[in-house]
Design a protein around this motif. Structure first.
Motif, short mmCIF file in Angstrom:
data_model
loop_
_atom_site.label_atom_id
_atom_site.label_comp_id
_atom_site.label_asym_id
_atom_site.label_seq_id
_atom_site.Cartn_x
_atom_site.Cartn_y
_atom_site.Cartn_z
N VAL A 146 44.91 46.32 35.26
CA VAL A 146 44.23 47.26 34.37
C VAL A 146 44.81 48.66 34.53
O VAL A 146 45.27 49.27 33.56
N ASP A 147 44.79 49.19 35.74
CA ASP A 147 45.24 50.57 35.97
C ASP A 147 46.72 50.77 35.66
O ASP A 147 47.12 51.83 35.21
N GLU A 148 47.51 49.76 35.92
CA GLU A 148 48.96 49.89 35.70
C GLU A 148 49.39 49.36 34.34
O GLU A 148 50.57 49.32 34.03
N GLN A 149 48.46 48.89 33.55
CA GLN A 149 48.69 48.45 32.17
C GLN A 149 49.70 47.32 32.06
O GLN A 149 50.61 47.36 31.24
N ASP B 127 50.42 43.51 30.92
CA ASP B 127 49.86 42.49 30.03
C ASP B 127 49.70 41.15 30.74
O ASP B 127 48.78 40.40 30.47
N TYR C 65 45.98 37.44 33.72
CA TYR C 65 45.80 38.45 32.69
C TYR C 65 44.35 38.92 32.72
O TYR C 65 43.51 38.34 33.40
N THR C 66 44.05 39.98 31.99
CA THR C 66 42.74 40.64 32.11
C THR C 66 41.67 40.13 31.16
O THR C 66 40.51 40.42 31.36
N THR D 36 51.55 38.48 24.10
CA THR D 36 51.22 37.93 25.42
C THR D 36 50.78 36.48 25.28
O THR D 36 51.16 35.62 26.08
#
Length: 186
Positions: free
Chosen positions: A28-31, A33, A164-165, A173
């Motif tokens: 999340v913080d480092e973006q 995918d 993945y998030t 993705t």
């Protein structure tokens, strides 16, 4: 690399930014995918899809074996090894493929690294025994540069996950997740 090359040719409009460091990233913080994780430890707040398992066996260089006799799993505790920190580190759990007996052996060596290519290179230089994937060392085995040790023994396979998030993924993705899942389907 061949799979990414093929995927990139199939979808030339998709751009990649690859970070190949072995550190654990914050998706999340480092973006990020998508992350490929080589372990069972997956954050429960994330979504993970297991795509394969990597077998791992014991290998050493012929020159190493001239000076170091390894007849039993327990002998590894007294011989130089090239452990990879993080996954198994200095404690290798080995399984007898025939009897399913498990033995945990503490290993040590001058080098402990976080890159499988460096583990392989140091092993080939005779710096110690290494746990490696047969796929990674296939050419070296054929050329006699590495030998498999204790063929009845191996480490438990290393699981590989796509992480993945969210279940709702960007199209690019989702295409890559589906492609890699299919490519590694057994």
């Amino acid at each position: 690399a061949p799979l990414l090359d093929h995927f990139g040719r199939k979808y030339p409009q998709i751009k990649f930014k690859l970070d190949l460091t072995p550190r654990r990233v914050n998706l999340v913080d480092e973006q990020f995918d998508l992350v490929i994780r080589f372990s069972d430890v997956v954050d429960e707040r994330l979504f993970a899809k297991k795509i394969m398992q990597i077998p791992r066996h014991l290998y050493a260089a012929p020159d190493y074996l001239v000076q170091h006799k390894i007849m039993r799993v327990q002998d590894l505790a007294q011989q130089p090894c090239v452990p990879m920190f993080g996954q198994l580190g200095r404690e290798w759990l080995l399984v007898n493929d025939k009897t399913q007996e498990k033995i945990s052996v503490g290993v040590d060596g001058q080098f402990e690294v976080n890159n499988v290519s460096m583990v392989k290179a140091l092993c080939m230089q005779g710096r110690g025994v290494a746990l490696l994937s047969p796929h990674l060392v296939a050419d070296e085995l054929l050329q006699g540069k590495l030998l498999r040790l204790l063929p009845d023994w191996s480490a438990e396979p290393l699981p590989v996950y796509l992480v993945y998030t969210s279940h709702v993924l960007p199209v690019k993705t989702r295409l890559l997740v589906d492609y890699l899942t299919q490519a590694f389907a057994v």
